[in-house]
Design a protein around this motif. Structure first.
Motif, PDB file in Angstrom:
ATOM      1  N   ILE A   1      35.147 -25.271 -20.029  1.00  0.00           N
ATOM      2  CA  ILE A   1      35.513 -23.870 -19.872  1.00  0.00           C
ATOM      3  C   ILE A   1      35.872 -23.344 -21.255  1.00  0.00           C
ATOM      4  CG2 ILE A   1      37.121 -22.269 -18.751  1.00  0.00           C
ATOM      5  CD1 ILE A   1      37.533 -24.522 -16.638  1.00  0.00           C
ATOM      6  N   PRO A   2      35.329 -22.207 -21.671  1.00  0.00           N
ATOM      7  CA  PRO A   2      35.712 -21.668 -22.984  1.00  0.00           C
ATOM      8  C   PRO A   2      37.224 -21.528 -23.081  1.00  0.00           C
ATOM      9  CG  PRO A   2      33.860 -20.456 -22.102  1.00  0.00           C
ATOM     10  CD  PRO A   2      34.315 -21.381 -21.015  1.00  0.00           C
ATOM     11  N   GLY A   3      37.790 -22.067 -24.154  1.00  0.00           N
ATOM     12  CA  GLY A   3      39.248 -22.056 -24.305  1.00  0.00           C
ATOM     13  C   GLY A   3      39.674 -22.568 -25.662  1.00  0.00           C
ATOM     14  N   SER A   4      40.774 -23.340 -25.658  1.00  0.00           N
ATOM     15  CA  SER A   4      41.405 -23.724 -26.922  1.00  0.00           C
ATOM     16  C   SER A   4      41.267 -25.205 -27.258  1.00  0.00           C
ATOM     17  CB  SER A   4      42.893 -23.371 -26.858  1.00  0.00           C
ATOM     18  OG  SER A   4      43.501 -24.055 -25.782  1.00  0.00           O
ATOM     19  N   GLY A   5      40.581 -25.983 -26.453  1.00  0.00           N
ATOM     20  CA  GLY A   5      40.372 -27.382 -26.789  1.00  0.00           C
ATOM     21  C   GLY A   5      41.266 -28.357 -26.070  1.00  0.00           C
ATOM     22  N   LYS A   6      41.861 -27.974 -24.933  1.00  0.00           N
ATOM     23  CA  LYS A   6      42.721 -28.876 -24.184  1.00  0.00           C
ATOM     24  C   LYS A   6      41.868 -29.843 -23.363  1.00  0.00           C
ATOM     25  CE  LYS A   6      44.854 -25.607 -22.112  1.00  0.00           C
ATOM     26  NZ  LYS A   6      45.701 -24.773 -21.282  1.00  0.00           N
ATOM     27  N   LEU A   7      42.342 -31.072 -23.231  1.00  0.00           N
ATOM     28  CA  LEU A   7      41.696 -32.086 -22.405  1.00  0.00           C
ATOM     29  C   LEU A   7      42.634 -32.420 -21.260  1.00  0.00           C
ATOM     30  CD1 LEU A   7      39.498 -34.224 -21.828  1.00  0.00           C
ATOM     31  CD2 LEU A   7      40.720 -35.751 -23.375  1.00  0.00           C
ATOM     32  N   ILE A   8      42.191 -32.158 -20.026  1.00  0.00           N
ATOM     33  CA  ILE A   8      43.000 -32.428 -18.838  1.00  0.00           C
ATOM     34  C   ILE A   8      42.200 -33.370 -17.944  1.00  0.00           C
ATOM     35  CG2 ILE A   8      44.086 -31.440 -16.804  1.00  0.00           C
ATOM     36  CD1 ILE A   8      44.462 -28.869 -18.507  1.00  0.00           C
ATOM     37  N   ILE A   9      42.782 -34.550 -17.670  1.00  0.00           N
ATOM     38  CA  ILE A   9      42.123 -35.557 -16.847  1.00  0.00           C
ATOM     39  C   ILE A   9      42.975 -35.792 -15.612  1.00  0.00           C
ATOM     40  CG2 ILE A   9      41.190 -37.889 -16.763  1.00  0.00           C
ATOM     41  CD1 ILE A   9      41.130 -37.813 -19.830  1.00  0.00           C
ATOM     42  N   ASN A  10      42.426 -35.536 -14.444  1.00  0.00           N
ATOM     43  CA  ASN A  10      43.127 -35.705 -13.159  1.00  0.00           C
ATOM     44  C   ASN A  10      44.483 -35.006 -13.157  1.00  0.00           C
ATOM     45  OD1 ASN A  10      40.973 -37.194 -12.299  1.00  0.00           O
ATOM     46  ND2 ASN A  10      41.967 -39.162 -12.510  1.00  0.00           N
ATOM     47  N   GLY A  11      44.545 -33.818 -13.734  1.00  0.00           N
ATOM     48  CA  GLY A  11      45.769 -33.032 -13.736  1.00  0.00           C
ATOM     49  C   GLY A  11      46.763 -33.400 -14.813  1.00  0.00           C
TER      50      GLY A  11
END
Length: 136
Positions: free
Chosen positions: A27-37
């Motif tokens: 998703i276009p954004g700031s570079g966050k990585l979220i795995i399983n919440g």
């Protein structure tokens, strides 16, 4: 074309490795990585190697801060999930721009690693380990 990015745009990719499956959304954004919440750093147990491997396709193309990555990973262990995430991100980046495929393919990031654990055979101790031979 990249200046006309809709905030609701999502790019999907699925990666597999051993028993692990990772469904990746870019998703276009700031570079966050979220795995399983969870944040990627805490899910991958603060291992810089796992983080570096999973985000290798983004760093290769110089897009680390361009997309937020949401991952649903299941099955296997951290190594398998990390490689599955890497493949999922690479496939999603091909959906973003088909020209990315050439760069990712040349680095081997679009190749699925098909090695899985071999099953145990009867009469053997493991998949290939035989009992000790005794002549008498």
């Amino acid at each position: 074309m990249s200046s006309i990015i809709n905030k609701n745009t999502q790019y999907l990719g699925t990666g597999r490795r051993k028993k692990s499956i990772a469904r990746v959304r870019l998703i276009p954004g700031s570079g966050k990585l979220i795995i399983n919440g969870l944040p990627g750093e805490s899910y991958l147990q603060f291992s810089p190697n796992y983080l570096r491997v999973s985000c290798a396709p983004l760093s290769l193309l110089g897009l680390e801060k361009e997309y937020d990555i949401h991952v649903k990973a299941e099955g296997g262990g951290l190594t398998g999930q990390t490689d599955a995430i890497k493949l999922g991100i690479a496939r999603a980046l091909c959906a973003v721009n088909p020209e990315n495929r050439i760069t990712l393919k040349s680095e081997g990031l679009l190749t699925r690693d098909s090695r899985v654990k071999e099953r145990k055979k009867y009469g053997l101790r493991k998949a290939r380990k035989a009992p000790q031979y005794s002549k008498r």
